[in-house]
Design a protein around this motif. Structure first.
Motif, PDB file in Angstrom:
ATOM      1  N   THR A 180       0.820  -1.225   0.000  1.00  0.00           N
ATOM      2  CA  THR A 180       0.000   0.000   0.000  1.00  0.00           C
ATOM      3  C   THR A 180       0.849   1.269   0.000  1.00  0.00           C
ATOM      4  O   THR A 180       0.590   2.175  -0.798  1.00  0.00           O
ATOM      5  CB  THR A 180      -0.966  -0.002   1.194  1.00  0.00           C
ATOM      6  N   PRO A 181       1.885   1.395   0.861  1.00  0.00           N
ATOM      7  CA  PRO A 181       2.720   2.604   0.808  1.00  0.00           C
ATOM      8  C   PRO A 181       3.423   2.796  -0.527  1.00  0.00           C
ATOM      9  O   PRO A 181       3.709   3.931  -0.921  1.00  0.00           O
ATOM     10  CB  PRO A 181       3.742   2.373   1.935  1.00  0.00           C
ATOM     11  N   LEU A 182       3.710   1.690  -1.230  1.00  0.00           N
ATOM     12  CA  LEU A 182       4.338   1.800  -2.545  1.00  0.00           C
ATOM     13  C   LEU A 182       3.336   2.230  -3.604  1.00  0.00           C
ATOM     14  O   LEU A 182       3.626   3.066  -4.463  1.00  0.00           O
ATOM     15  CB  LEU A 182       4.963   0.454  -2.943  1.00  0.00           C
ATOM     16  N   LEU A 183       2.127   1.674  -3.528  1.00  0.00           N
ATOM     17  CA  LEU A 183       1.124   1.945  -4.554  1.00  0.00           C
ATOM     18  C   LEU A 183       0.512   3.340  -4.427  1.00  0.00           C
ATOM     19  O   LEU A 183       0.085   3.915  -5.438  1.00  0.00           O
ATOM     20  CB  LEU A 183       0.017   0.887  -4.491  1.00  0.00           C
ATOM     21  N   ASN A 184       0.452   3.897  -3.221  1.00  0.00           N
ATOM     22  CA  ASN A 184      -0.169   5.211  -3.026  1.00  0.00           C
ATOM     23  C   ASN A 184       0.412   6.291  -3.933  1.00  0.00           C
ATOM     24  O   ASN A 184      -0.331   6.963  -4.660  1.00  0.00           O
ATOM     25  CB  ASN A 184      -0.079   5.633  -1.564  1.00  0.00           C
ATOM     26  N   PRO A 185       1.755   6.510  -3.918  1.00  0.00           N
ATOM     27  CA  PRO A 185       2.294   7.562  -4.799  1.00  0.00           C
ATOM     28  C   PRO A 185       2.152   7.222  -6.279  1.00  0.00           C
ATOM     29  O   PRO A 185       1.981   8.121  -7.110  1.00  0.00           O
ATOM     30  CB  PRO A 185       3.776   7.647  -4.391  1.00  0.00           C
ATOM     31  N   ILE A 186       2.212   5.927  -6.609  1.00  0.00           N
ATOM     32  CA  ILE A 186       2.048   5.524  -8.008  1.00  0.00           C
ATOM     33  C   ILE A 186       0.637   5.831  -8.488  1.00  0.00           C
ATOM     34  O   ILE A 186       0.424   6.382  -9.570  1.00  0.00           O
ATOM     35  CB  ILE A 186       2.367   4.026  -8.182  1.00  0.00           C
ATOM     36  N   ILE A 187      -0.347   5.485  -7.662  1.00  0.00           N
ATOM     37  CA  ILE A 187      -1.759   5.737  -8.008  1.00  0.00           C
ATOM     38  C   ILE A 187      -2.003   7.228  -8.186  1.00  0.00           C
ATOM     39  O   ILE A 187      -2.598   7.669  -9.169  1.00  0.00           O
ATOM     40  CB  ILE A 187      -2.697   5.160  -6.925  1.00  0.00           C
ATOM     41  N   TYR A 188      -1.509   8.034  -7.242  1.00  0.00           N
ATOM     42  CA  TYR A 188      -1.756   9.473  -7.311  1.00  0.00           C
ATOM     43  C   TYR A 188      -1.003  10.138  -8.467  1.00  0.00           C
ATOM     44  O   TYR A 188      -1.517  11.061  -9.090  1.00  0.00           O
ATOM     45  CB  TYR A 188      -1.383  10.148  -5.987  1.00  0.00           C
ATOM     46  N   SER A 189       0.216   9.679  -8.764  1.00  0.00           N
ATOM     47  CA  SER A 189       0.980  10.315  -9.835  1.00  0.00           C
ATOM     48  C   SER A 189       0.485   9.899 -11.215  1.00  0.00           C
ATOM     49  O   SER A 189       0.464  10.706 -12.147  1.00  0.00           O
ATOM     50  CB  SER A 189       2.475   9.976  -9.692  1.00  0.00           C
ATOM     51  N   LEU A 190       0.051   8.643 -11.358  1.00  0.00           N
ATOM     52  CA  LEU A 190      -0.407   8.161 -12.661  1.00  0.00           C
ATOM     53  C   LEU A 190      -1.804   8.655 -13.010  1.00  0.00           C
ATOM     54  O   LEU A 190      -2.142   8.808 -14.186  1.00  0.00           O
ATOM     55  CB  LEU A 190      -0.377   6.624 -12.696  1.00  0.00           C
ATOM     56  N   ARG A 191      -2.642   8.898 -11.997  1.00  0.00           N
ATOM     57  CA  ARG A 191      -4.033   9.259 -12.235  1.00  0.00           C
ATOM     58  C   ARG A 191      -4.314  10.752 -12.001  1.00  0.00           C
ATOM     59  O   ARG A 191      -5.466  11.173 -12.042  1.00  0.00           O
ATOM     60  CB  ARG A 191      -4.955   8.417 -11.336  1.00  0.00           C
ATOM     61  N   ASN A 192      -3.278  11.530 -11.767  1.00  0.00           N
ATOM     62  CA  ASN A 192      -3.464  12.944 -11.473  1.00  0.00           C
ATOM     63  C   ASN A 192      -2.621  13.783 -12.437  1.00  0.00           C
ATOM     64  O   ASN A 192      -1.391  13.755 -12.400  1.00  0.00           O
ATOM     65  CB  ASN A 192      -3.062  13.218 -10.020  1.00  0.00           C
ATOM     66  N   LYS A 193      -3.286  14.555 -13.281  1.00  0.00           N
ATOM     67  CA  LYS A 193      -2.592  15.346 -14.300  1.00  0.00           C
ATOM     68  C   LYS A 193      -1.708  16.425 -13.689  1.00  0.00           C
ATOM     69  O   LYS A 193      -0.617  16.714 -14.184  1.00  0.00           O
ATOM     70  CB  LYS A 193      -3.611  15.988 -15.242  1.00  0.00           C
ATOM     71  N   GLU A 194      -2.171  17.039 -12.587  1.00  0.00           N
ATOM     72  CA  GLU A 194      -1.395  18.106 -11.961  1.00  0.00           C
ATOM     73  C   GLU A 194      -0.097  17.581 -11.366  1.00  0.00           C
ATOM     74  O   GLU A 194       0.956  18.205 -11.489  1.00  0.00           O
ATOM     75  CB  GLU A 194      -2.236  18.793 -10.883  1.00  0.00           C
TER      76      GLU A 194
END
Length: 307
Positions: free
Chosen positions: A281-295
């Motif tokens: 989960t700690p690894l996937l959190n930044p990946i999820i937010y960076s891949l799915r967030n244009k800003e």
């Protein structure tokens, strides 16, 4: 297993992955790589947000806090797991074990409440956009983060004090760090009151913030469905999808461990679930937010060009 009341016990033995000793080198390499990758990913997210003025909004303030929590949360257990994989069974002092349990619970529960605070932020942005800056002022955001840490500290302290002040009839913990469920197996006599305590605290620490998240998203989805254009609906949902995915992943794995009685406890399954919410989960959190967030992606690209 040492029998009898071991109230004077000074250390425990973490059995870890004792049944998979032939895979220890591979597991060590994989977990060390994931640990380093997680530290780098969360640090990059936090630094990028703090140094980019366009991201100084409540949503990204909470995301920075989430990245910091994930780093601390992971660092509370990974060094012990790596040590276990290097040397086999690890001897850990009672004090260190108690500190590890407190740290793990502190950061884990704080993350539960922080995710609930993030859902309130999305609720305010989607359902009350005209009042968003007032509802989610810097003072409100700071108060929500502080409340998350206070709840984490309270739960961690209560659990740790009660668990380690109880009489113990064993010293071998069938886990790779000092988790609550395997420690319940070491308690003498009737463990039902302690099991009930774990479930009640879990209801407060996991279920209550989850219900707040659920309440927020019921109103968010209702508001999105009543929007006039499909473009507005897509834009509104895109701001919530990353958070919703993270919430599902975190609450799903944590709830499956703590919101059930000890009679259904299975060491092998719980070790896998613990790895899921403490490592993946700690690894996937930044990946999820960076891949799915244009800003966030835009800010990361700007930093990369500068470098």
């Amino acid at each position: 297993m040492i029998l009898g009341n071991l109230s004077g016990l000074s250390e425990f033995r973490l059995l870890g992955f004792s049944g998979l000793s032939h895979l220890h080198p591979l597991l060590f390499a994989v977990l060390l790589s994931l640990y380093v990758l997680t530290l780098v990913a969360n640090t990059v997210i936090a630094v990028t947000i703090n140094t980019d003025a366009t991201l100084h909004t409540p949503m990204y303030f909470f995301l920075t806090q989430l990245s910091c929590l994930d780093i601390c949360y992971l660092s509370a257990v990974i060094p012990t797991i790596l040590e276990n994989l290097m040397v086999g069974t690890v001897s850990i002092s009672k004090t260190r074990c108690a500190m590890q349990m407190f740290s793990f619970l502190f950061f884990g529960v704080a993350e539960c409440f922080l995710l609930a605070a993030m859902s309130l932020d999305r609720y305010s942005a989607v359902c009350h956009p005209l009042h968003y800056t007032v509802l989610m002022s810097s003072r409100v955001c700071s108060s929500l983060v502080a409340a998350s840490y206070i709840c984490g500290a309270a739960v961690g302290l209560v659990h740790t004090l009660i668990t380690f002040s109880s009489p113990l009839c064993g010293s071998a913990i069938d886990h790779f760090f000092c988790e609550i469920q395997p420690l319940l197996d070491l308690l003498c006599g009737n463990t039902f009151p302690r099991e009930l305590q774990v479930i009640l605290v879990a209801v407060f620490a996991i279920l209550s913030p989850f219900l707040l998240v659920l309440y927020s998203y019921i109103h968010i989805i209702s508001t999105i469905l009543h929007m006039a254009s499909a473009e507005s609906q897509q834009k509104a949902f895109s701001t919530c999808s990353s958070h919703l995915l993270v919430v599902t992943l975190f609450y799903g794995t944590a709830g499956s461990v703590y919101l059930r009685p000890k009679s259904t406890y299975c060491a092998a399954v719980d070790k896998f679930l613990s790895l899921s919410y403490s490592v993946l989960t700690p690894l996937l959190n930044p990946i999820i937010y960076s891949l799915r967030n244009k800003e966030v992606k835009g800010a990361l690209k700007k930093k990369w060009r500068k470098i």
